[in-house]
Design a protein around this motif. Structure first.
Motif, PDB file in Angstrom:
ATOM      1  N   ILE A 159      -9.524   6.520   7.625  1.00  0.00           N
ATOM      2  CA  ILE A 159      -8.359   5.644   7.476  1.00  0.00           C
ATOM      3  C   ILE A 159      -8.694   4.464   6.569  1.00  0.00           C
ATOM      4  O   ILE A 159      -7.884   4.072   5.720  1.00  0.00           O
ATOM      5  CB  ILE A 159      -7.847   5.189   8.853  1.00  0.00           C
ATOM      6  CG1 ILE A 159      -7.277   6.392   9.606  1.00  0.00           C
ATOM      7  CG2 ILE A 159      -6.795   4.097   8.713  1.00  0.00           C
ATOM      8  CD1 ILE A 159      -6.941   6.124  11.052  1.00  0.00           C
TER       9      ILE A 159
ATOM     10  N   ARG B 114      -7.012  -3.095  10.497  1.00  0.00           N
ATOM     11  CA  ARG B 114      -6.296  -2.936  11.764  1.00  0.00           C
ATOM     12  C   ARG B 114      -5.855  -1.496  11.982  1.00  0.00           C
ATOM     13  O   ARG B 114      -5.944  -0.973  13.096  1.00  0.00           O
ATOM     14  CB  ARG B 114      -5.080  -3.866  11.797  1.00  0.00           C
ATOM     15  CG  ARG B 114      -5.477  -5.315  11.890  1.00  0.00           C
ATOM     16  CD  ARG B 114      -4.280  -6.222  11.825  1.00  0.00           C
ATOM     17  NE  ARG B 114      -4.707  -7.621  11.830  1.00  0.00           N
ATOM     18  CZ  ARG B 114      -3.916  -8.630  11.603  1.00  0.00           C
ATOM     19  NH1 ARG B 114      -2.629  -8.427  11.355  1.00  0.00           N
ATOM     20  NH2 ARG B 114      -4.373  -9.859  11.622  1.00  0.00           N
ATOM     21  N   TYR B 115      -5.369  -0.850  10.926  1.00  0.00           N
ATOM     22  CA  TYR B 115      -5.002   0.557  11.054  1.00  0.00           C
ATOM     23  C   TYR B 115      -6.231   1.406  11.372  1.00  0.00           C
ATOM     24  O   TYR B 115      -6.156   2.355  12.157  1.00  0.00           O
ATOM     25  CB  TYR B 115      -4.336   1.057   9.775  1.00  0.00           C
ATOM     26  CG  TYR B 115      -2.870   0.738   9.683  1.00  0.00           C
ATOM     27  CD1 TYR B 115      -1.928   1.493  10.374  1.00  0.00           C
ATOM     28  CD2 TYR B 115      -2.408  -0.305   8.903  1.00  0.00           C
ATOM     29  CE1 TYR B 115      -0.575   1.207  10.288  1.00  0.00           C
ATOM     30  CE2 TYR B 115      -1.057  -0.603   8.808  1.00  0.00           C
ATOM     31  CZ  TYR B 115      -0.145   0.163   9.506  1.00  0.00           C
ATOM     32  OH  TYR B 115       1.192  -0.121   9.426  1.00  0.00           O
TER      33      TYR B 115
ATOM     34  N   TRP C 124      -4.870  -5.520   6.974  1.00  0.00           N
ATOM     35  CA  TRP C 124      -4.025  -4.524   7.636  1.00  0.00           C
ATOM     36  C   TRP C 124      -4.697  -3.162   7.642  1.00  0.00           C
ATOM     37  O   TRP C 124      -4.568  -2.395   8.598  1.00  0.00           O
ATOM     38  CB  TRP C 124      -2.658  -4.452   6.953  1.00  0.00           C
ATOM     39  CG  TRP C 124      -1.810  -5.608   7.344  1.00  0.00           C
ATOM     40  CD1 TRP C 124      -1.578  -6.748   6.611  1.00  0.00           C
ATOM     41  CD2 TRP C 124      -1.119  -5.776   8.575  1.00  0.00           C
ATOM     42  NE1 TRP C 124      -0.784  -7.599   7.317  1.00  0.00           N
ATOM     43  CE2 TRP C 124      -0.474  -7.036   8.526  1.00  0.00           C
ATOM     44  CE3 TRP C 124      -0.971  -5.001   9.708  1.00  0.00           C
ATOM     45  CZ2 TRP C 124       0.301  -7.505   9.569  1.00  0.00           C
ATOM     46  CZ3 TRP C 124      -0.194  -5.477  10.746  1.00  0.00           C
ATOM     47  CH2 TRP C 124       0.426  -6.719  10.667  1.00  0.00           C
ATOM     48  N   VAL C 125      -5.422  -2.829   6.596  1.00  0.00           N
ATOM     49  CA  VAL C 125      -6.151  -1.559   6.557  1.00  0.00           C
ATOM     50  C   VAL C 125      -7.185  -1.531   7.677  1.00  0.00           C
ATOM     51  O   VAL C 125      -7.341  -0.519   8.368  1.00  0.00           O
ATOM     52  CB  VAL C 125      -6.811  -1.352   5.175  1.00  0.00           C
ATOM     53  CG1 VAL C 125      -7.724  -0.145   5.182  1.00  0.00           C
ATOM     54  CG2 VAL C 125      -5.754  -1.214   4.096  1.00  0.00           C
TER      55      VAL C 125
ATOM     56  N   GLY D 175      -7.077   0.937  15.015  1.00  0.00           N
ATOM     57  CA  GLY D 175      -6.100   1.667  15.832  1.00  0.00           C
ATOM     58  C   GLY D 175      -6.314   3.169  15.783  1.00  0.00           C
ATOM     59  O   GLY D 175      -6.220   3.865  16.802  1.00  0.00           O
ATOM     60  N   GLY D 176      -6.623   3.698  14.603  1.00  0.00           N
ATOM     61  CA  GLY D 176      -6.893   5.129  14.477  1.00  0.00           C
ATOM     62  C   GLY D 176      -8.154   5.540  15.216  1.00  0.00           C
ATOM     63  O   GLY D 176      -8.206   6.608  15.826  1.00  0.00           O
TER      64      GLY D 176
ATOM     65  N   HIS E  66       2.347   5.703   7.968  1.00  0.00           N
ATOM     66  CA  HIS E  66       2.909   4.379   8.243  1.00  0.00           C
ATOM     67  C   HIS E  66       2.156   3.321   7.451  1.00  0.00           C
ATOM     68  O   HIS E  66       2.767   2.388   6.902  1.00  0.00           O
ATOM     69  CB  HIS E  66       2.842   4.074   9.743  1.00  0.00           C
ATOM     70  CG  HIS E  66       3.583   2.845  10.128  1.00  0.00           C
ATOM     71  ND1 HIS E  66       3.000   1.602  10.110  1.00  0.00           N
ATOM     72  CD2 HIS E  66       4.868   2.665  10.504  1.00  0.00           C
ATOM     73  CE1 HIS E  66       3.887   0.703  10.479  1.00  0.00           C
ATOM     74  NE2 HIS E  66       5.034   1.326  10.727  1.00  0.00           N
ATOM     75  N   MET E  67       0.839   3.450   7.358  1.00  0.00           N
ATOM     76  CA  MET E  67       0.040   2.518   6.567  1.00  0.00           C
ATOM     77  C   MET E  67       0.451   2.589   5.096  1.00  0.00           C
ATOM     78  O   MET E  67       0.597   1.554   4.432  1.00  0.00           O
ATOM     79  CB  MET E  67      -1.453   2.825   6.724  1.00  0.00           C
ATOM     80  CG  MET E  67      -2.361   1.926   5.931  1.00  0.00           C
ATOM     81  SD  MET E  67      -4.119   2.222   6.209  1.00  0.00           S
ATOM     82  CE  MET E  67      -4.299   3.884   5.585  1.00  0.00           C
TER      83      MET E  67
ATOM     84  N   GLY F 198      -6.789   3.793   3.083  1.00  0.00           N
ATOM     85  CA  GLY F 198      -6.180   2.488   2.854  1.00  0.00           C
ATOM     86  C   GLY F 198      -6.680   1.829   1.585  1.00  0.00           C
ATOM     87  O   GLY F 198      -5.899   1.273   0.810  1.00  0.00           O
TER      88      GLY F 198
ATOM     89  N   LEU G 296       0.005   7.762  11.568  1.00  0.00           N
ATOM     90  CA  LEU G 296      -0.521   6.418  11.398  1.00  0.00           C
ATOM     91  C   LEU G 296      -0.853   6.139   9.936  1.00  0.00           C
ATOM     92  O   LEU G 296      -0.541   5.068   9.401  1.00  0.00           O
ATOM     93  CB  LEU G 296      -1.770   6.236  12.272  1.00  0.00           C
ATOM     94  CG  LEU G 296      -2.380   4.857  12.255  1.00  0.00           C
ATOM     95  CD1 LEU G 296      -1.863   4.064  13.445  1.00  0.00           C
ATOM     96  CD2 LEU G 296      -3.881   4.970  12.332  1.00  0.00           C
ATOM     97  N   GLU G 297      -1.440   7.111   9.261  1.00  0.00           N
ATOM     98  CA  GLU G 297      -1.800   6.954   7.855  1.00  0.00           C
ATOM     99  C   GLU G 297      -0.558   6.852   6.973  1.00  0.00           C
ATOM    100  O   GLU G 297      -0.524   6.067   6.022  1.00  0.00           O
ATOM    101  CB  GLU G 297      -2.700   8.110   7.422  1.00  0.00           C
ATOM    102  CG  GLU G 297      -4.060   8.066   8.094  1.00  0.00           C
ATOM    103  CD  GLU G 297      -4.763   9.410   8.117  1.00  0.00           C
ATOM    104  OE1 GLU G 297      -4.150  10.431   7.733  1.00  0.00           O
ATOM    105  OE2 GLU G 297      -5.929   9.442   8.545  1.00  0.00           O
TER     106      GLU G 297
END
Length: 117
Positions: A93, A6-7, A3-4, A10-11, A33-34, A97, A30-31
């Motif tokens: 990011i 993916r974030y 998931w990290v 996306g970032g 939300h992560m 994460g 975004l961060e």
């Protein structure tokens, strides 16, 4: 960690967009939300106050990184500024994460990943 990644992707995509406004607030959101998502994986909700505090700190940090990225891009000829901004966003990011996961892993060393989250 998946998931990290993916974030981070996306970032990076968000940072590469040629928007007329600053992307710092969007990346900070975004961060945060992560952070909330990873907290949910460990069954430890972060909460509104911590999310707001983290968001403010991440936005200030993002503004500083944006200044560094802008200065770095000014020395590079051509349209590679988007690539540099995307790379910096992905690295930051990913690092945040990993730090969040490290915090929760230290706090809950025997926690098994829950795919229901």
């Amino acid at each position: 960690m998946r998931w990290v990644h993916r974030y981070a992707i996306g970032g990076a995509a968000f940072a590469a967009l040629p928007l007329p406004v600053s992307t710092t607030a969007g990346l900070a959101a975004l961060e945060v939300h992560m952070l909330n998502f990873i907290g949910g994986v460990y069954n430890e909700p972060v909460g509104n106050l911590r999310s707001l505090a983290a968001g403010g700190g991440l936005e200030v940090m993002g503004a500083g990184l944006k200044l560094v990225a802008t200065r770095a891009v000014s020395f590079v000829p051509g349209p590679v500024g988007f690539v540099i901004r995307a790379g910096i966003a992905a690295i930051v990011i990913e690092s945040i994460g990993r730090a969040i996961i490290g915090y929760f892993e230290h706090k809950h060393p025997d926690k098994v990943f829950s795919p229901a989250v």
